[in-house]
Design a protein around this motif. Sequence first.
Motif, PDB file in Angstrom:
ATOM      1  N   LYS A 158      -8.542   4.607   5.675  1.00  0.00           N
ATOM      2  CA  LYS A 158      -7.088   4.648   5.863  1.00  0.00           C
ATOM      3  C   LYS A 158      -6.532   6.064   5.874  1.00  0.00           C
ATOM      4  CE  LYS A 158      -6.283  -0.001   4.220  1.00  0.00           C
ATOM      5  NZ  LYS A 158      -7.247  -0.452   3.200  1.00  0.00           N
ATOM      6  N   LYS A 220     -11.438  -1.411  16.063  1.00  0.00           N
ATOM      7  CA  LYS A 220     -10.813  -1.120  14.764  1.00  0.00           C
ATOM      8  C   LYS A 220      -9.411  -1.709  14.617  1.00  0.00           C
ATOM      9  CE  LYS A 220     -13.323   2.651  12.838  1.00  0.00           C
ATOM     10  NZ  LYS A 220     -14.225   3.166  13.871  1.00  0.00           N
ATOM     11  N   VAL A 222      -6.280  -4.334  14.675  1.00  0.00           N
ATOM     12  CA  VAL A 222      -6.235  -5.747  14.269  1.00  0.00           C
ATOM     13  C   VAL A 222      -5.948  -6.687  15.439  1.00  0.00           C
ATOM     14  CG1 VAL A 222      -3.790  -5.906  13.624  1.00  0.00           C
ATOM     15  CG2 VAL A 222      -5.500  -7.237  12.360  1.00  0.00           C
ATOM     16  N   THR A 231      -8.143  -1.373  10.991  1.00  0.00           N
ATOM     17  CA  THR A 231      -8.812  -2.232  10.006  1.00  0.00           C
ATOM     18  C   THR A 231     -10.185  -1.630   9.744  1.00  0.00           C
ATOM     19  OG1 THR A 231     -10.036  -3.562  11.604  1.00  0.00           O
ATOM     20  CG2 THR A 231      -7.765  -4.240  11.147  1.00  0.00           C
ATOM     21  N   GLY A 232     -10.967  -2.295   8.918  1.00  0.00           N
ATOM     22  CA  GLY A 232     -12.363  -1.896   8.724  1.00  0.00           C
ATOM     23  C   GLY A 232     -13.211  -2.216   9.938  1.00  0.00           C
ATOM     24  N   ALA A 340     -10.652 -13.065   9.847  1.00  0.00           N
ATOM     25  CA  ALA A 340      -9.970 -12.472   8.690  1.00  0.00           C
ATOM     26  C   ALA A 340      -8.927 -13.447   8.162  1.00  0.00           C
ATOM     27  CB  ALA A 340      -9.310 -11.160   9.104  1.00  0.00           C
ATOM     28  N   TYR A 344      -4.283  -9.872   6.481  1.00  0.00           N
ATOM     29  CA  TYR A 344      -5.131  -8.693   6.676  1.00  0.00           C
ATOM     30  C   TYR A 344      -4.644  -7.911   7.892  1.00  0.00           C
ATOM     31  CZ  TYR A 344      -9.311  -5.895   7.472  1.00  0.00           C
ATOM     32  OH  TYR A 344     -10.180  -4.846   7.673  1.00  0.00           O
ATOM     33  N   PRO A 345      -4.627  -6.566   7.915  1.00  0.00           N
ATOM     34  CA  PRO A 345      -5.158  -5.659   6.892  1.00  0.00           C
ATOM     35  C   PRO A 345      -4.199  -5.343   5.744  1.00  0.00           C
ATOM     36  CG  PRO A 345      -4.441  -4.403   8.796  1.00  0.00           C
ATOM     37  CD  PRO A 345      -4.180  -5.844   9.109  1.00  0.00           C
ATOM     38  N   GLY A 385     -10.312  -9.906   2.765  1.00  0.00           N
ATOM     39  CA  GLY A 385      -9.592  -9.661   4.010  1.00  0.00           C
ATOM     40  C   GLY A 385     -10.432 -10.110   5.185  1.00  0.00           C
ATOM     41  N   ARG A 386     -11.561  -9.426   5.372  1.00  0.00           N
ATOM     42  CA  ARG A 386     -12.505  -9.860   6.397  1.00  0.00           C
ATOM     43  C   ARG A 386     -13.406 -10.904   5.735  1.00  0.00           C
ATOM     44  NH1 ARG A 386     -15.030  -4.630   9.064  1.00  0.00           N
ATOM     45  NH2 ARG A 386     -15.278  -3.967   6.909  1.00  0.00           N
TER      46      ARG A 386
END
Length: 434
Positions: A158, A220, A222, A231-232, A340, A344-345, A385-386
């Motif tokens: 982030k 990456k 969302v 996001t991750g 997800a 999220y995120p 989240g995920r």
Amino acid sequence: MTETPNETNVLLIGSGGREHALAWALAASPQLGDFYAAPGNPGIFDYAVPTNLDTTDHPAVVAFCREKAIGLVVIGPEAPLVAGLADDLRASGLAVFGPDKAAARLEGSKGFTKDLCAEFHIPTGAYGRFTDAAAAKAYLAGKPMPIVVKADGLAAGKGVVIAANIAEAEAAIDACFEGAFGAAGSEVVIEEFLDGEEASFFALCDGDTAIAFGAAQDHKRVGDGDTGPNTGGMGAYSPAPVMTDAMIERTMREIIAPTVAGMKKRGTPFKGVLFAGLMITAKGPQLIEYNVRFGDPECQVLMMRLSSDLLAVLLAVAQGRLADAEISFSSDAALTVVMAAEGYPGTPRKGTEIHGLASAQSLEGVEIFHAGTMRDGERILAHGGRVLNVTAHAPTVAEAQARAYAAVDLIRWPEGFCRRDIGWRAVARERAGR
Ligand code: AMP
Ligand code: GLY
């Protein structure tokens, strides 16, 4: 199961989809003896025995490994690596997949990596490192825009702002120094914006030898069409079309080899997997950043394509025998869709029930990896989240995509969501015949 001389008892550290994919691949090894996971997740526990180890208590992990005659510890996430778990295990004579703390600086400090690149002539964007806002702001004068402002330390993906103008860059600098990313932001790196196509590139390293270990591309943002907050990672596919054989060779020669040689020369050899975030620019591959672990969800697609024995490969890395390892991947493509939880995120909704996993999993070429679930009796609940990585392989990315979404459509979980366009760039390329 008891250990025979040919079997290796394994402890896997981590609890995400990445670790479920590693567990799935390790479980296929004829060499696997007893298999334990800490902390693990319900998917991982299909293969590995749960432990109640606190992985921040290094002496307890060492004692557990001795008691269970663990022959290989596989560390999935970055946090235990940055905290020096691998050092303490190695100091006790244990074989570990994952770098020591000093080598994990490659992920733990962006400034450290930039300095290494400068010292060993590794292609990356121009940069400056700062510990106060005034000096950081002064650096901006006359620089081309956009420009990238990063918190130096681990900020769970982030701490990066791509600033369109000086005002945005100054705001990002202030946010870092005002503590928006905690200790990670006490130093700031400002770097040149690199233009091109991104790829995630992996290389195994045993301190001396480095071998390419596949490439992937992730999504990456969302939302569909690569929109919305970062996001991750909402999905990934492998191989990455942009990583041609020539580009892989160039990346190994210009980026990975000097990194491995530089780390060795400094007395901090890297042992584990180097995950290079690359920008493929008009000038060739440039390093955006290193991670010192497999990507999540990139690992899931690499494991779907790996045709060698993962346990043998990771053991060869841990024991400094990588030059003799046999590594091959299927020519199939693999693609994973992240499901997800609502929110999220931002803050994800927890505790909602997921149905239909067994029928989704039964589709040909499909594996479902658990990322953030918990078991409640027979029920599987969202717990992060995920939450799920619905993964498929097939001869083309388009077919892998179709299989993955067919599986997604069998999962009944109204409180979950996913992107519907994972792999769009590669599918468009396939359609255009490139
Ligand atoms: P990082 O956390 O360093 O992976 O950065 C997150 C994302 O920001 C990357 O995946 C890129 O999309 C973008 N990014 C980071 N650094 C740069 C850069 N120097 N130029 C262009 N994009 C960047
Ligand atoms: N998917 C990006 C990462 O694992 O850092």
